[in-house]
Structures are given as structure tokens and as C-alpha cells.
Design a protein around this motif. Sequence first.
Motif, short mmCIF file in Angstrom:
data_model
loop_
_atom_site.label_atom_id
_atom_site.label_comp_id
_atom_site.label_asym_id
_atom_site.label_seq_id
_atom_site.Cartn_x
_atom_site.Cartn_y
_atom_site.Cartn_z
N GLU A 236 -4.57 17.07 -38.21
CA GLU A 236 -4.47 18.38 -37.60
C GLU A 236 -3.54 19.30 -38.37
N SER A 237 -2.44 19.36 -39.04
CA SER A 237 -1.97 20.67 -39.43
C SER A 237 -2.92 21.20 -41.01
N ASP A 238 -3.94 19.33 -41.47
CA ASP A 238 -3.78 20.22 -42.65
C ASP A 238 -5.30 19.31 -43.51
N HIS A 239 -5.96 18.53 -42.05
CA HIS A 239 -7.86 18.30 -42.40
C HIS A 239 -7.22 17.42 -43.12
N PHE A 240 -6.14 16.77 -43.78
CA PHE A 240 -5.69 15.38 -45.25
C PHE A 240 -5.95 14.00 -44.99
N PRO A 241 -6.37 13.46 -45.23
CA PRO A 241 -6.05 12.12 -44.76
C PRO A 241 -4.94 11.25 -44.23
N ALA A 242 -4.75 10.61 -43.31
CA ALA A 242 -3.74 10.09 -43.25
C ALA A 242 -4.02 8.52 -42.71
N GLU A 243 -3.31 7.62 -42.56
CA GLU A 243 -2.81 6.81 -41.26
C GLU A 243 -1.58 6.13 -40.45
N GLY A 244 -1.20 6.01 -39.87
CA GLY A 244 0.00 5.61 -39.28
C GLY A 244 -0.82 4.32 -38.54
N MET A 245 0.45 3.04 -39.03
CA MET A 245 0.20 1.82 -38.38
C MET A 245 1.59 1.66 -38.64
N SER A 246 1.58 -0.30 -38.34
CA SER A 246 3.13 -0.83 -38.57
C SER A 246 2.43 -1.52 -40.14
N SER A 247 4.21 -1.98 -40.78
CA SER A 247 4.49 -2.10 -41.80
C SER A 247 3.71 -3.14 -42.39
N ALA A 248 3.18 -4.41 -41.91
CA ALA A 248 2.59 -5.94 -41.53
C ALA A 248 1.44 -5.57 -41.47
N SER A 249 0.98 -4.91 -40.50
CA SER A 249 -0.63 -4.37 -40.49
C SER A 249 -0.72 -3.77 -42.07
N PHE A 250 -0.17 -2.78 -42.61
CA PHE A 250 0.02 -2.21 -44.44
C PHE A 250 -0.39 -3.50 -45.50
N ARG A 251 0.76 -4.33 -45.40
CA ARG A 251 0.48 -5.42 -46.25
C ARG A 251 -1.63 -6.06 -45.71
N HIS A 252 -1.40 -6.58 -44.92
CA HIS A 252 -2.77 -6.93 -44.72
C HIS A 252 -4.23 -5.70 -44.68
N GLY A 253 -4.21 -5.38 -45.60
CA GLY A 253 -5.08 -5.13 -46.21
C GLY A 253 -5.25 -3.52 -47.02
N PRO A 254 -4.50 -2.74 -46.19
CA PRO A 254 -4.20 -1.33 -47.15
C PRO A 254 -2.97 -1.91 -48.58
N PHE A 255 -2.83 -2.10 -48.37
CA PHE A 255 -1.64 -2.27 -49.62
C PHE A 255 -2.96 -2.26 -50.58
N GLU A 256 -4.25 -3.27 -50.24
CA GLU A 256 -4.87 -3.49 -51.55
C GLU A 256 -5.56 -2.64 -51.91
N MET A 257 -5.60 -1.92 -51.84
CA MET A 257 -6.14 0.35 -51.57
C MET A 257 -5.39 0.66 -52.88
N LEU A 258 -4.37 0.32 -52.83
CA LEU A 258 -2.65 1.04 -53.55
C LEU A 258 -3.21 1.71 -55.23
N LYS A 259 -2.78 2.49 -55.58
CA LYS A 259 -3.61 3.24 -56.50
C LYS A 259 -2.60 4.45 -57.05
N LYS A 260 -2.38 5.06 -58.45
CA LYS A 260 -1.78 6.59 -58.55
C LYS A 260 -1.79 7.77 -57.20
N GLY A 261 -2.62 7.79 -56.14
CA GLY A 261 -3.09 8.49 -55.18
C GLY A 261 -2.90 8.34 -54.68
N THR A 262 -1.88 7.06 -54.32
CA THR A 262 -1.83 6.78 -52.64
C THR A 262 0.14 6.86 -52.40
N PHE A 263 0.54 7.28 -51.50
CA PHE A 263 1.40 7.71 -50.87
C PHE A 263 1.63 7.15 -49.60
#
Length: 348
Positions: A236-263
Motif C-alpha cells: 500500500e505504501s510503496d507499490h512494492f512487491p511483498a508477501e507475508g506468509m508462515s515460515s513453514a510455507s516459505f520453505r514450501h515453494g518461495p525458498f526456491e526463488m532465493l537470489k540476491k534481490g530477495t529480502f
Amino acid sequence: MKIEVSAIEGPYLKDILDQPRSLDATLSSLDCPKELMVLAEKLNGGAFRAVILTGMGSSFHALHPLNLELIRHGFTSFMVETSELVHHQSRLLDRSTLVIAVSQSGQSAEVLRLLEMNQGKAPVIAVTNTPNSTLAEKADAAIATAAGKEFSVSCKTYVTALMGLTWLGTFLVHGNMQNVRAELSDASRMVQIYLNDWERHVASFAGLLNEVRQIFLVGRGASLAAAGTGALIIKESDHFPAEGMSSASFRHGPFEMLKKGTFVLAFAGEHPTRELNEKLVRDIREQAGRAELVGEDTIPCCALPAASVALRPILEILPAQMITLALAAQVGREPGRFELASKVTSVE
């Protein structure tokens, strides 16, 4: 990293810095009306088979700590977005169900539809920042927060809703109200301690987020409130891609997206899952991703004052708020000014 403060000064920043006052004002206003006492007695007497916690946006995410509190005390409780409740799960609304509805305005489209279709069915407890709203007036009992008028993105209305819900949860489970008031009385002081260094925190996050293209906020348990709301306010504030989820859910998929531009901003949370969240941060760093842990023992912009379990959700959102300011400072724009949406969502 040096930042240009003038670029981010505005009503949204003023609302963030007004949070300690808002928390004090809310605590002073909280009480236990007779109507609420009646519903609490019915709940503890077994009159309700379930408690439905409902809201939209940050009002929905703020319900995570209360949900866990009710479950810990043996009640059947679950969270449902108001839109899903009215359109796909309306059969849950009957006299054997207690509804706790959170809406900062008390006038959002989904809440108004809920009130219209629920007439004569489930009793409703309202938590709202607008005591003369439709929600407050039509609910069977209401708790009003005292954040005051808010410019756009939820900040002080969110933390005061968390305070009101903590108060409500203690009352519903027949907890010690004197103790919870004493505990909540420390919230404004702790928030102020963190905000005293807001410029330094913003500068630190601006450095951490340099060349970042996507942000994830992750946590477990009550920290899901900050993960969900944090991602929402960044978008809302910055029009910037951000996603909130459980830590466990992050391991089930988004972990594969890790790269230098991921925080990844991970909330340490409470035991027994704190160690799992700490390990996730280590694993992300090993895969060339960027990650920081929000907790007591971490870098200053992510460090929270040592607090009780009840106060932690209020404090956890503060680093996410600093991220919204940092992202805006990087591009020299005012954060939190809506261009397409509005403060009250009046269309479903």
C-alpha cells in the motif's frame, strides 16, 4: 545509507510517530460493558460451539494472537475473512456461533453486508476505531479503540486494534484484567523506545534493501499478524512487491526463488518455533538470499525491547513500518499516499 528525510515526511509518518499516544489513549478508554459481560458468561458456559474471528486486511491479520489465545483456553476458534464468510461460509452464522468482527472504520463494504445478512443470527462483538459506526451501533457489544483519525495506511489503528483484542481476549477467557492492564500500560513506552531512532532505522533498512526486488515477511504463531500486515502496508505504501506468509510455507515453494534481490524479514516469535525461524534465516543466507531476524538479539533496526507475549505483536510491526519509509526514501516519494484505493473500502 544516508537518506533524504524530507521525501518521507508527511501525514503517514506523523501517524507512525503518533502510535505511543494512540496506545495510551486506547488503554485509558478500554472497559468491560455489561453487554460484553453477558456474552463472556455465555461463552464460558458453553452456549457457543465456536467463535468466528473476522475482518479484512490488517484488521483480519490482527486477529491471529486472539485466535491462539482462545484455542489455548479450550475454545473452538477460527479466522475467516469477512468476504469469504458472507459469500461462501454464511451457514456458520447462527445463534450457537459468536462472531468477533474487527473493522477500523466499521463501515467497510464486507462488514456492512455481514451485518445485513446476520440479523437475528450470531451475536457480534465489534472492535473498531469508530464508535459511532454502523458496526459499533449494530453489534451486540463493542470495544472502541482511540487511535484518532488516520491518514491512509493502517499503523496506529492496527496497533490499537491489537491492544483492544488483547484486552478482549483476556476478558473472554476470564483472565486477570488488572494484570493485563498493567502489562498493556508498558506498550506505549516500548514503542516509543524503538521510534526514538526511527531515522537511523530507516537508513539501515534503506541500505539492507539496496537492489532488492521482492520482499517476504515470515513468521509463526502470533507473528503471522505482523507478517501479513507488514506485507500489506509495504504494498500500500510503496507499490512494492511483498508477501507475508508462515515460515513453514516459505520453505514450501518461495525458498526456491532465493537470489540476491530477495529480502526476507523473519519474526523470531516465541518458543518452541523460534529456533525454526532462526534456522530459516541461516539457511536463506547460505543460499545467497538476504534475511534479517526481528527479535531481541539482532541488528538495531530489527531489535525489539524485551516484552511479554501479549506485547510482542504490537512491537513486531514497527520494523515493517520502517521498511515502508525506507523504500519510499530510496526513490524520493511520499509513502502512504493512496492513488487508486481509499481509506475505507466501500466496494466489494
